[in-house]
Motif scaffolding. Structure first.
Motif, PDB file in Angstrom:
ATOM      1  N   ALA A  68       1.083  -6.878  -7.433  1.00 51.48           N
ATOM      2  CA  ALA A  68       0.724  -5.860  -6.446  1.00 51.48           C
ATOM      3  C   ALA A  68       1.822  -5.745  -5.395  1.00 51.48           C
ATOM      4  N   ASN A  69       2.387  -6.886  -5.014  1.00 52.57           N
ATOM      5  CA  ASN A  69       3.470  -6.896  -4.034  1.00 52.57           C
ATOM      6  C   ASN A  69       4.708  -6.181  -4.574  1.00 52.57           C
ATOM      7  N   LEU A  70       4.941  -6.308  -5.894  1.00 49.66           N
ATOM      8  CA  LEU A  70       6.076  -5.649  -6.540  1.00 49.66           C
ATOM      9  C   LEU A  70       5.762  -4.201  -6.912  1.00 49.66           C
ATOM     10  N   ASP A  71       4.494  -3.821  -6.785  1.00 48.26           N
ATOM     11  CA  ASP A  71       4.028  -2.482  -7.153  1.00 48.26           C
ATOM     12  C   ASP A  71       4.320  -2.188  -8.628  1.00 48.26           C
ATOM     13  N   LEU A  72       3.992  -3.166  -9.487  1.00 44.85           N
ATOM     14  CA  LEU A  72       4.213  -3.022 -10.920  1.00 44.85           C
ATOM     15  C   LEU A  72       2.896  -3.199 -11.678  1.00 44.85           C
ATOM     16  N   PRO A  73       2.632  -2.337 -12.658  1.00 46.62           N
ATOM     17  CA  PRO A  73       1.460  -2.552 -13.511  1.00 46.62           C
ATOM     18  C   PRO A  73       1.699  -3.784 -14.374  1.00 46.62           C
ATOM     19  N   TYR A  74       0.633  -4.446 -14.780  1.00 42.47           N
ATOM     20  CA  TYR A  74       0.804  -5.660 -15.575  1.00 42.47           C
ATOM     21  C   TYR A  74      -0.473  -5.961 -16.333  1.00 42.47           C
ATOM     22  N   TYR A  75      -0.363  -6.848 -17.295  1.00 43.66           N
ATOM     23  CA  TYR A  75      -1.537  -7.519 -17.850  1.00 43.66           C
ATOM     24  C   TYR A  75      -1.096  -8.838 -18.465  1.00 43.66           C
ATOM     25  N   ALA A  76      -1.952  -9.829 -18.379  1.00 36.10           N
ATOM     26  CA  ALA A  76      -1.706 -11.103 -19.044  1.00 36.10           C
ATOM     27  C   ALA A  76      -1.980 -10.895 -20.525  1.00 36.10           C
ATOM     28  N   GLY A  77      -1.037 -11.315 -21.375  1.00 38.00           N
ATOM     29  CA  GLY A  77      -1.183 -11.019 -22.792  1.00 38.00           C
ATOM     30  C   GLY A  77      -0.817 -12.176 -23.698  1.00 38.00           C
ATOM     31  N   LEU A  78      -0.750 -11.860 -24.996  1.00 40.66           N
ATOM     32  CA  LEU A  78      -0.376 -12.808 -26.043  1.00 40.66           C
ATOM     33  C   LEU A  78      -1.197 -14.099 -25.977  1.00 40.66           C
ATOM     34  N   LEU A  79      -0.523 -15.252 -25.980  1.00 41.96           N
ATOM     35  CA  LEU A  79      -1.238 -16.529 -26.021  1.00 41.96           C
ATOM     36  C   LEU A  79      -2.035 -16.771 -24.749  1.00 41.96           C
TER      37      LEU A  79
ATOM     38  N   ILE B 115       4.083 -25.057   0.656  1.00 43.34           N
ATOM     39  CA  ILE B 115       4.203 -23.722   0.084  1.00 43.34           C
ATOM     40  C   ILE B 115       5.227 -23.769  -1.042  1.00 43.34           C
ATOM     41  N   ALA B 116       5.194 -22.764  -1.905  1.00 46.56           N
ATOM     42  CA  ALA B 116       6.148 -22.642  -3.005  1.00 46.56           C
ATOM     43  C   ALA B 116       6.449 -21.163  -3.201  1.00 46.56           C
ATOM     44  N   SER B 117       7.592 -20.871  -3.820  1.00 47.60           N
ATOM     45  CA  SER B 117       8.027 -19.477  -3.961  1.00 47.60           C
ATOM     46  C   SER B 117       8.246 -19.104  -5.427  1.00 47.60           C
ATOM     47  N   PRO B 118       7.285 -18.429  -6.043  1.00 49.80           N
ATOM     48  CA  PRO B 118       7.466 -17.975  -7.425  1.00 49.80           C
ATOM     49  C   PRO B 118       8.494 -16.855  -7.558  1.00 49.80           C
ATOM     50  N   ALA B 119       8.707 -16.088  -6.480  1.00 51.96           N
ATOM     51  CA  ALA B 119       9.642 -14.968  -6.518  1.00 51.96           C
ATOM     52  C   ALA B 119      10.236 -14.763  -5.134  1.00 51.96           C
ATOM     53  N   HIS B 120      11.386 -14.101  -5.090  1.00 50.74           N
ATOM     54  CA  HIS B 120      12.052 -13.850  -3.815  1.00 50.74           C
ATOM     55  C   HIS B 120      11.151 -13.027  -2.898  1.00 50.74           C
ATOM     56  N   GLY B 121      10.980 -13.502  -1.667  1.00 44.03           N
ATOM     57  CA  GLY B 121      10.159 -12.785  -0.704  1.00 44.03           C
ATOM     58  C   GLY B 121       8.668 -12.962  -0.897  1.00 44.03           C
ATOM     59  N   PHE B 122       8.291 -13.858  -1.793  1.00 49.04           N
ATOM     60  CA  PHE B 122       6.864 -14.072  -2.071  1.00 49.04           C
ATOM     61  C   PHE B 122       6.623 -15.567  -2.226  1.00 49.04           C
ATOM     62  N   SER B 123       5.785 -16.106  -1.369  1.00 41.33           N
ATOM     63  CA  SER B 123       5.468 -17.529  -1.420  1.00 41.33           C
ATOM     64  C   SER B 123       3.963 -17.720  -1.486  1.00 41.33           C
ATOM     65  N   VAL B 124       3.560 -18.870  -1.967  1.00 35.42           N
ATOM     66  CA  VAL B 124       2.136 -19.184  -2.054  1.00 35.42           C
ATOM     67  C   VAL B 124       1.857 -20.487  -1.327  1.00 35.42           C
ATOM     68  N   ILE B 125       0.691 -20.555  -0.724  1.00 37.82           N
ATOM     69  CA  ILE B 125       0.237 -21.789  -0.099  1.00 37.82           C
ATOM     70  C   ILE B 125      -0.267 -22.713  -1.201  1.00 37.82           C
ATOM     71  N   VAL B 126       0.160 -23.955  -1.180  1.00 37.66           N
ATOM     72  CA  VAL B 126      -0.227 -24.918  -2.213  1.00 37.66           C
ATOM     73  C   VAL B 126      -1.324 -25.829  -1.663  1.00 37.66           C
ATOM     74  N   PRO B 127      -2.574 -25.622  -2.070  1.00 42.54           N
ATOM     75  CA  PRO B 127      -3.664 -26.489  -1.606  1.00 42.54           C
ATOM     76  C   PRO B 127      -3.475 -27.913  -2.138  1.00 42.54           C
ATOM     77  N   PRO B 128      -4.072 -28.894  -1.488  1.00 39.92           N
ATOM     78  CA  PRO B 128      -3.915 -30.292  -1.921  1.00 39.92           C
ATOM     79  C   PRO B 128      -4.266 -30.520  -3.387  1.00 39.92           C
ATOM     80  N   GLU B 129      -5.268 -29.799  -3.900  1.00 48.05           N
ATOM     81  CA  GLU B 129      -5.682 -30.035  -5.287  1.00 48.05           C
ATOM     82  C   GLU B 129      -4.632 -29.603  -6.304  1.00 48.05           C
TER      83      GLU B 129
END
Length: 258
Positions: free
Chosen positions: A78-89, A46-60
């Motif tokens: 969604a966990n942070l309850d913040l609107p977002y969008y991926a932008g720019l590059l 597993i890895a943690s991109p943010a405090h209180g939030f971790s992700v399972i890391v598959p073998p690939e």
């Protein structure tokens, strides 16, 4: 506080913590959960991109030590309850217009946040007022749906946040590749939701990129309300040649890379 791993979270590849409700059956203690997660983290499971939030890391994905950003950013926001969008590059990639692969995943939201680091994955958060109102498109990922700015909003943002795009030279290069995806009418709508100076710069850059037909859609809008000249580059000298079409002070020479 007791940490839990819900069935839904496991399927999405994410682990979060929440409070047990009184009617729920007793589970492992918070210390036991923390110890178990630390063991998994040390083993690279597993890895943690943010405090209180971790992700399972598959073998690939063990080589990068995390899920790709597009596979965990939607659930993180969604966990942070913040609107977002991926932008720019990052957004430009989805429209086949990224001249170079961006070194970080760029996310707009309405609050300032520190960059997220997860293995070799980097997520840059950029604050933009009323980001929730920006026009977006959904893109499917292996673990859900990612919200991405439309080509028109992406074009506007490239002129509004050139430093995050690698400078105006990089912005005009991406615009020259993005222009085929831009709807001129939607471009005007996107410009109306941003500062006027962004539309002035965008129109000038589109003309420099030989996209005059697309630029023409912005021209009536800019001419109808622009009263003052604005510098092309906020980092350049204060003076330079004046472009009357867009009321731009040309204080930097920009050309798209071929």
């Amino acid at each position: 506080m007791r940490g839990t791993i819900s069935t839904a979270s496991c399927k999405a590849g994410a682990i979060t913590s929440r409070r047990h409700r009184p009617q729920e059956a007793p589970g492992p203690s918070a210390d036991a959960v923390k110890l178990a997660l630390n063991r998994l983290r040390k083993r690279g499971k597993i890895a943690s991109p943010a405090h209180g939030f971790s992700v399972i890391v598959p073998p690939e994905y063990s080589a990068i030590g995390c899920l790709p950003a597009d596979q965990f950013v939607p659930q993180l926001m969604a966990n942070l309850d913040l609107p977002y969008y991926a932008g720019l590059l990052t957004a430009a990639q989805y429209y086949g217009a990224a001249h170079h692969r961006p070194q970080e995943f760029q996310v707009f939201t309405e609050k300032s946040r520190r960059p997220a680091k997860c293995g070799r994955v980097r997520v840059r958060f950029i604050a933009r007022k009323q980001a929730r109102l920006a026009a977006t498109r959904p893109f499917n990922t292996p673990r859900g749906t990612l919200t991405v700015s439309t080509p028109e909003v992406t074009a506007i943002d490239l002129t509004g946040y050139p430093d995050h795009a690698g400078g105006l030279g990089q912005s005009i290069t991406v615009l020259s590749e993005l222009v085929e995806q831009i709807d001129p009418n939607k471009l005007v709508a996107a410009a109306q939701a941003a500062p006027l100076s962004w539309a002035q710069r965008l129109g000038y850059l589109l003309e420099r990129a030989d996209a005059r037909q697309t630029a023409h859609a912005l021209q009536d809008y800019v001419r109808s309300i622009a009263k003052d000249y604005t510098p092309l580059s906020l980092r350049g000298p204060k003076d330079g040649p004046h472009n009357k079409n867009w009321k731009i002070i040309v204080n930097e020479v920009v050309e798209p890379e071929i």
